[in-house]
Write a protein that holds these residues in place. Structure first.
Motif, PDB file in Angstrom:
ATOM      1  N   TYR A 179     -15.923 -57.466 -16.569  1.00 17.88           N
ATOM      2  CA  TYR A 179     -17.157 -57.386 -17.354  1.00 17.88           C
ATOM      3  C   TYR A 179     -17.999 -58.644 -17.151  1.00 17.88           C
ATOM      4  N   TRP A 180     -17.367 -59.810 -17.263  1.00 16.79           N
ATOM      5  CA  TRP A 180     -18.117 -61.064 -17.149  1.00 16.79           C
ATOM      6  C   TRP A 180     -18.648 -61.255 -15.734  1.00 16.79           C
ATOM      7  N   GLN A 181     -17.877 -60.845 -14.747  1.00 15.95           N
ATOM      8  CA  GLN A 181     -18.363 -60.950 -13.374  1.00 15.95           C
ATOM      9  C   GLN A 181     -19.584 -60.056 -13.164  1.00 15.95           C
ATOM     10  N   LYS A 182     -19.532 -58.852 -13.679  1.00 16.16           N
ATOM     11  CA  LYS A 182     -20.674 -57.939 -13.553  1.00 16.16           C
ATOM     12  C   LYS A 182     -21.868 -58.470 -14.338  1.00 16.16           C
ATOM     13  N   ARG A 183     -21.601 -59.009 -15.504  1.00 12.65           N
ATOM     14  CA  ARG A 183     -22.684 -59.527 -16.340  1.00 12.65           C
ATOM     15  C   ARG A 183     -23.476 -60.603 -15.612  1.00 12.65           C
ATOM     16  N   TYR A 184     -22.755 -61.427 -14.863  1.00  8.66           N
ATOM     17  CA  TYR A 184     -23.416 -62.510 -14.124  1.00  8.66           C
ATOM     18  C   TYR A 184     -23.567 -62.185 -12.649  1.00  8.66           C
ATOM     19  N   SER A 185     -23.359 -60.924 -12.295  1.00  2.00           N
ATOM     20  CA  SER A 185     -23.493 -60.450 -10.913  1.00  2.00           C
ATOM     21  C   SER A 185     -22.671 -61.285  -9.939  1.00  2.00           C
ATOM     22  N   ILE A 186     -21.444 -61.561 -10.341  1.00  2.00           N
ATOM     23  CA  ILE A 186     -20.516 -62.314  -9.503  1.00  2.00           C
ATOM     24  C   ILE A 186     -19.406 -61.347  -9.112  1.00  2.00           C
ATOM     25  N   TYR A 197      -7.162 -65.548  -7.258  1.00  2.47           N
ATOM     26  CA  TYR A 197      -5.748 -65.848  -7.518  1.00  2.47           C
ATOM     27  C   TYR A 197      -5.368 -65.502  -8.956  1.00  2.47           C
ATOM     28  N   LEU A 198      -6.233 -65.813  -9.887  1.00  4.16           N
ATOM     29  CA  LEU A 198      -5.970 -65.496 -11.281  1.00  4.16           C
ATOM     30  C   LEU A 198      -5.845 -63.988 -11.471  1.00  4.16           C
ATOM     31  N   SER A 199      -6.704 -63.231 -10.838  1.00  3.37           N
ATOM     32  CA  SER A 199      -6.713 -61.773 -10.992  1.00  3.37           C
ATOM     33  C   SER A 199      -5.394 -61.127 -10.593  1.00  3.37           C
ATOM     34  N   ARG A 200      -4.707 -61.722  -9.657  1.00  4.90           N
ATOM     35  CA  ARG A 200      -3.403 -61.184  -9.232  1.00  4.90           C
ATOM     36  C   ARG A 200      -2.387 -61.147 -10.373  1.00  4.90           C
ATOM     37  N   HIS A 201      -2.618 -61.978 -11.366  1.00  2.00           N
ATOM     38  CA  HIS A 201      -1.661 -62.115 -12.460  1.00  2.00           C
ATOM     39  C   HIS A 201      -2.078 -61.391 -13.738  1.00  2.00           C
ATOM     40  N   LEU A 202      -3.340 -61.030 -13.837  1.00  2.69           N
ATOM     41  CA  LEU A 202      -3.844 -60.477 -15.092  1.00  2.69           C
ATOM     42  C   LEU A 202      -3.377 -59.043 -15.321  1.00  2.69           C
ATOM     43  N   HIS A 203      -3.185 -58.740 -16.589  1.00  2.00           N
ATOM     44  CA  HIS A 203      -2.870 -57.373 -16.993  1.00  2.00           C
ATOM     45  C   HIS A 203      -4.173 -56.580 -17.112  1.00  2.00           C
ATOM     46  N   GLU A 204      -4.048 -55.311 -17.383  1.00  2.00           N
ATOM     47  CA  GLU A 204      -5.178 -54.382 -17.326  1.00  2.00           C
ATOM     48  C   GLU A 204      -6.372 -54.768 -18.208  1.00  2.00           C
ATOM     49  N   VAL A 205      -6.136 -55.019 -19.477  1.00  2.00           N
ATOM     50  CA  VAL A 205      -7.246 -55.315 -20.384  1.00  2.00           C
ATOM     51  C   VAL A 205      -7.896 -56.655 -20.021  1.00  2.00           C
ATOM     52  N   SER A 206      -7.087 -57.631 -19.703  1.00  2.00           N
ATOM     53  CA  SER A 206      -7.629 -58.938 -19.306  1.00  2.00           C
ATOM     54  C   SER A 206      -8.481 -58.808 -18.056  1.00  2.00           C
ATOM     55  N   GLN A 207      -8.022 -58.031 -17.102  1.00  2.00           N
ATOM     56  CA  GLN A 207      -8.787 -57.835 -15.870  1.00  2.00           C
ATOM     57  C   GLN A 207     -10.090 -57.088 -16.150  1.00  2.00           C
ATOM     58  N   GLN A 208     -10.047 -56.113 -17.026  1.00  2.18           N
ATOM     59  CA  GLN A 208     -11.270 -55.390 -17.390  1.00  2.18           C
ATOM     60  C   GLN A 208     -12.294 -56.329 -18.016  1.00  2.18           C
ATOM     61  N   GLU A 209     -11.826 -57.210 -18.878  1.00  4.12           N
ATOM     62  CA  GLU A 209     -12.742 -58.163 -19.516  1.00  4.12           C
ATOM     63  C   GLU A 209     -13.295 -59.155 -18.493  1.00  4.12           C
ATOM     64  N   LEU A 210     -12.451 -59.628 -17.593  1.00  2.41           N
ATOM     65  CA  LEU A 210     -12.920 -60.530 -16.538  1.00  2.41           C
ATOM     66  C   LEU A 210     -13.950 -59.820 -15.662  1.00  2.41           C
ATOM     67  N   VAL A 254     -12.754 -68.476 -22.604  1.00  2.00           N
ATOM     68  CA  VAL A 254     -11.825 -68.533 -21.467  1.00  2.00           C
ATOM     69  C   VAL A 254     -12.426 -67.783 -20.271  1.00  2.00           C
ATOM     70  N   LEU A 255     -12.633 -66.496 -20.411  1.00  2.13           N
ATOM     71  CA  LEU A 255     -13.044 -65.688 -19.258  1.00  2.13           C
ATOM     72  C   LEU A 255     -14.467 -65.985 -18.799  1.00  2.13           C
ATOM     73  N   GLU A 256     -15.400 -66.054 -19.727  1.00  2.00           N
ATOM     74  CA  GLU A 256     -16.787 -66.351 -19.330  1.00  2.00           C
ATOM     75  C   GLU A 256     -16.893 -67.724 -18.655  1.00  2.00           C
ATOM     76  N   PRO A 257     -16.298 -68.786 -19.200  1.00  2.00           N
ATOM     77  CA  PRO A 257     -16.384 -70.086 -18.517  1.00  2.00           C
ATOM     78  C   PRO A 257     -15.731 -70.085 -17.131  1.00  2.00           C
ATOM     79  N   ILE A 258     -14.676 -69.302 -16.969  1.00  2.00           N
ATOM     80  CA  ILE A 258     -14.059 -69.212 -15.640  1.00  2.00           C
ATOM     81  C   ILE A 258     -15.050 -68.578 -14.665  1.00  2.00           C
ATOM     82  N   VAL A 259     -15.696 -67.508 -15.084  1.00  2.00           N
ATOM     83  CA  VAL A 259     -16.662 -66.833 -14.217  1.00  2.00           C
ATOM     84  C   VAL A 259     -17.844 -67.743 -13.896  1.00  2.00           C
ATOM     85  N   LEU A 260     -18.297 -68.492 -14.864  1.00  2.00           N
ATOM     86  CA  LEU A 260     -19.468 -69.346 -14.655  1.00  2.00           C
ATOM     87  C   LEU A 260     -19.155 -70.654 -13.934  1.00  2.00           C
ATOM     88  N   GLY A 261     -17.946 -71.189 -14.143  1.00  2.00           N
ATOM     89  CA  GLY A 261     -17.695 -72.517 -13.594  1.00  2.00           C
ATOM     90  C   GLY A 261     -16.522 -72.640 -12.649  1.00  2.00           C
TER      91      GLY A 261
END
Length: 120
Positions: free
Chosen positions: A110-117, A95-108, A81-88
């Motif tokens: 992570y994926w953004q940093k991993r791919y330097s996005i 907009y999605l981030s406005r709705h995410l809770h703390e742990v979900s946002q932290q994981e998202l 879910v999160l990695e494919p969103i970041v990549l594609g």
């Protein structure tokens, strides 16, 4: 909740996905495929149409899964879910981030940093 129940739980929470799931028999029993191929495109639609009701429900759903003790459940959320969103689908992240809770946002994050996005 355990890994084997992951698809059924998704379909209970989001019954509108059931028809597409039933049409794709090759995905039955494959949570990673179902979440990436069926849920992620729906998340894109919800963000683009500003369907806040489904996004709030999604946020609760993802957070619950990420707080699970089952590492395979967390892996599905992250890798399918999160990695494919970041990549594609990075255009929906603000907009999605406005709705995410703390742990979900932290994981998202992570994926953004991993791919330097950095869209936040």
């Amino acid at each position: 909740m355990d890994y084997e129940e992951l698809i059924n739980y998704l379909l209970i929470q989001f019954p509108s996905l059931k028809e597409e799931y039933l049409e794709n028999e090759h995905m039955h029993g494959l949570p990673h495929c179902v979440y990436e191929t069926i849920l992620v495109p729906e998340i894109e639609v919800w963000c683009k149409t500003k369907n806040d009701n489904n996004l709030v429900k999604l946020s609760d759903f993802l957070e619950e899964l990420l707080l699970s003790d089952d590492s395979k459940i967390k892996e599905v959320v992250n890798v399918s879910v999160l990695e494919p969103i970041v990549l594609g689908s990075k255009d929906i992240i603000p907009y999605l981030s406005r709705h995410l809770h703390e742990v979900s946002q932290q994981e998202l994050d992570y994926w953004q940093k991993r791919y330097s996005i950095n869209d936040n």
